[in-house]
Design an enzyme around this catalytic site. Structure first.
Site, PDB file in Angstrom:
ATOM      1  N   GLY A  15       0.796  -1.232   0.000  1.00 57.11           N
ATOM      2  CA  GLY A  15       0.000   0.000   0.000  1.00 57.11           C
ATOM      3  C   GLY A  15       0.825   1.277   0.000  1.00 57.11           C
ATOM      4  O   GLY A  15       0.354   2.314   0.462  1.00 57.11           O
ATOM      5  N   ASN A  17       1.532   3.102  -2.520  1.00 58.83           N
ATOM      6  CA  ASN A  17       0.806   4.083  -3.344  1.00 58.83           C
ATOM      7  C   ASN A  17      -0.391   4.648  -2.586  1.00 58.83           C
ATOM      8  O   ASN A  17      -0.676   5.837  -2.678  1.00 58.83           O
ATOM      9  CB  ASN A  17       0.352   3.452  -4.668  1.00 58.83           C
ATOM     10  CG  ASN A  17       1.465   3.443  -5.694  1.00 58.83           C
ATOM     11  OD1 ASN A  17       1.883   4.496  -6.172  1.00 58.83           O
ATOM     12  ND2 ASN A  17       1.978   2.261  -6.017  1.00 58.83           N
ATOM     13  N   MET A  90      -4.478  -6.717  -6.865  1.00 58.78           N
ATOM     14  CA  MET A  90      -4.014  -7.804  -7.719  1.00 58.78           C
ATOM     15  C   MET A  90      -5.115  -8.666  -8.338  1.00 58.78           C
ATOM     16  O   MET A  90      -4.893  -9.832  -8.643  1.00 58.78           O
ATOM     17  CB  MET A  90      -3.035  -8.700  -6.939  1.00 58.78           C
ATOM     18  CG  MET A  90      -1.864  -7.961  -6.346  1.00 58.78           C
ATOM     19  SD  MET A  90      -0.962  -6.984  -7.571  1.00 58.78           S
ATOM     20  CE  MET A  90       0.055  -8.252  -8.298  1.00 58.78           C
ATOM     21  N   LYS A  91      -6.295  -8.101  -8.530  1.00 63.75           N
ATOM     22  CA  LYS A  91      -7.382  -8.861  -9.162  1.00 63.75           C
ATOM     23  C   LYS A  91      -7.896  -8.096 -10.363  1.00 63.75           C
ATOM     24  O   LYS A  91      -7.908  -6.858 -10.356  1.00 63.75           O
ATOM     25  CB  LYS A  91      -8.545  -9.041  -8.175  1.00 63.75           C
ATOM     26  CG  LYS A  91      -8.366 -10.203  -7.255  1.00 63.75           C
ATOM     27  CD  LYS A  91      -8.870 -11.478  -7.902  1.00 63.75           C
ATOM     28  CE  LYS A  91      -8.389 -12.690  -7.131  1.00 63.75           C
ATOM     29  NZ  LYS A  91      -8.735 -13.942  -7.792  1.00 63.75           N
ATOM     30  N   LEU A  93     -10.882  -6.815 -12.349  1.00 63.27           N
ATOM     31  CA  LEU A  93     -12.314  -6.587 -12.111  1.00 63.27           C
ATOM     32  C   LEU A  93     -13.118  -6.929 -13.373  1.00 63.27           C
ATOM     33  O   LEU A  93     -12.643  -6.736 -14.498  1.00 63.27           O
ATOM     34  CB  LEU A  93     -12.547  -5.124 -11.704  1.00 63.27           C
ATOM     35  CG  LEU A  93     -11.929  -4.730 -10.354  1.00 63.27           C
ATOM     36  CD1 LEU A  93     -11.903  -3.216 -10.194  1.00 63.27           C
ATOM     37  CD2 LEU A  93     -12.668  -5.386  -9.183  1.00 63.27           C
ATOM     38  N   HIS A 109       0.417   1.177 -13.053  1.00 69.52           N
ATOM     39  CA  HIS A 109       1.160  -0.022 -13.460  1.00 69.52           C
ATOM     40  C   HIS A 109       2.647   0.330 -13.617  1.00 69.52           C
ATOM     41  O   HIS A 109       2.976   1.360 -14.196  1.00 69.52           O
ATOM     42  CB  HIS A 109       0.592  -0.560 -14.780  1.00 69.52           C
ATOM     43  CG  HIS A 109       1.266  -1.808 -15.225  1.00 69.52           C
ATOM     44  ND1 HIS A 109       1.045  -3.027 -14.611  1.00 69.52           N
ATOM     45  CD2 HIS A 109       2.203  -2.031 -16.177  1.00 69.52           C
ATOM     46  CE1 HIS A 109       1.802  -3.942 -15.176  1.00 69.52           C
ATOM     47  NE2 HIS A 109       2.512  -3.366 -16.131  1.00 69.52           N
TER      48      HIS A 109
HETATM   49  C1  GRF Z   1       3.152  -1.055  -7.610  1.00 72.25           C
HETATM   50  O1  GRF Z   1       4.349  -1.188  -8.344  1.00 72.25           O
HETATM   51  C2  GRF Z   1       1.972  -0.987  -8.534  1.00 72.25           C
HETATM   52  O2  GRF Z   1       2.225  -0.288  -9.713  1.00 72.25           O
HETATM   53  C3  GRF Z   1       1.756  -2.437  -8.852  1.00 72.25           C
HETATM   54  O3  GRF Z   1       1.980  -3.104  -7.611  1.00 72.25           O
HETATM   55  C4  GRF Z   1       2.875  -2.334  -6.818  1.00 72.25           C
HETATM   56  C5  GRF Z   1       2.139  -2.069  -5.541  1.00 72.25           C
HETATM   57  O4  GRF Z   1       2.863  -1.356  -4.617  1.00 72.25           O
HETATM   58  N1  GRF Z   1       0.467  -2.654  -9.450  1.00 72.25           N
HETATM   59  P1  GRF Z   1       2.182  -0.753  -3.319  1.00 72.25           P
HETATM   60  O5  GRF Z   1       1.274  -1.843  -2.722  1.00 72.25           O
HETATM   61  O6  GRF Z   1       1.402   0.464  -3.685  1.00 72.25           O
HETATM   62  O7  GRF Z   1       3.330  -0.459  -2.401  1.00 72.25           O
END
Ligand code: GRF
Length: 187
Positions: A15, A17, A90-91, A93, A109
């Site tokens: 998390g 981001n 990671m799913k 939708l 991404h």
């Molecule tokens: C990030 O690199 C995002 O782009 C990808 O998974 C990673 C997740 O990182 N889809 P976080 O959970 O936000 O630390």
């Protein structure tokens, strides 16, 4: 003061981001307010962080995807949430779910889309001897990492880079790009 759009962030893991979006959303003129975090992983660190910051959090198992989506939809409607950000969720939708939020779901991404969709991005980028990599924020459609692109950030790969260093360097850029993209969506 801008009237903020009520948003939900979907996560599955660390998390980082999400954390950067929570920080940005404290800015009085950031366009969204994070009113909910949904995770399909009960152990996601992002859940702990959001709870600590008094943001409502929900865990739903996604083993049964249609049940997961039904639960989410009910909660999102109940809370009148209008915008969804996927952040390490990671799913994939379903079309049925997405049609409820047309052009209201975005994702980040870790590659320069349309190149290197899907998992193990950095490994594939290095294997392919790319000169550049980066990250992309895009609208979500039912196909994997394939919706319209909002913003990209490009970085130069150096000869010392490995999977780990690339992941770190790209993630740092993701934290900047995601908030910029949200600002640009609502400009
Ligand atoms: C990030 O690199 C995002 O782009 C990808 O998974 C990673 C997740 O990182 N889809 P976080 O959970 O936000 O630390």
């Amino acid at each position: 003061m801008v009237k903020k759009i009520s948003a939900c962030i979907f996560i599955s893991g660390k998390g980082s981001n999400l954390i950067s979006l929570i920080k940005s959303s404290r800015d009085y003129n950031f366009p969204i307010k994070i009113d909910l975090v949904i995770s399909n992983n009960i152990d996601a660190y992002g859940l702990k962080y959001a709870k600590k910051h008094n943001i409502p959090c929900i865990y739903y198992s996604s083993v049964n995807l249609s049940r997961f989506e039904r639960n989410c939809l009910m909660e999102l409607k109940k809370r009148k949430i209008k915008f969804l950000c996927l952040a390490g969720f990671m799913k994939l939708l379903s079309k049925n779910f997405i049609k409820n939020f047309k052009y209201k779901i975005i994702n980040i991404h870790p590659s320069l889309l349309p190149k290197f969709k899907g998992l193990n991005t950095h490994k594939r980028v290095l294997k392919n001897k790319e000169k550049y990599t980066g990250c992309t924020v895009h609208y979500v459609n039912p196909k994997l990492d394939a919706g319209d692109i909002i913003l990209k950030k490009k970085i130069l790969i150096n000869k010392y880079d490995n999977e780990n260093s690339l992941k770190k360097r790209v993630l740092k850029q993701e934290h900047i790009l995601y908030s910029r993209a949200i600002r640009s969506v609502f400009k």
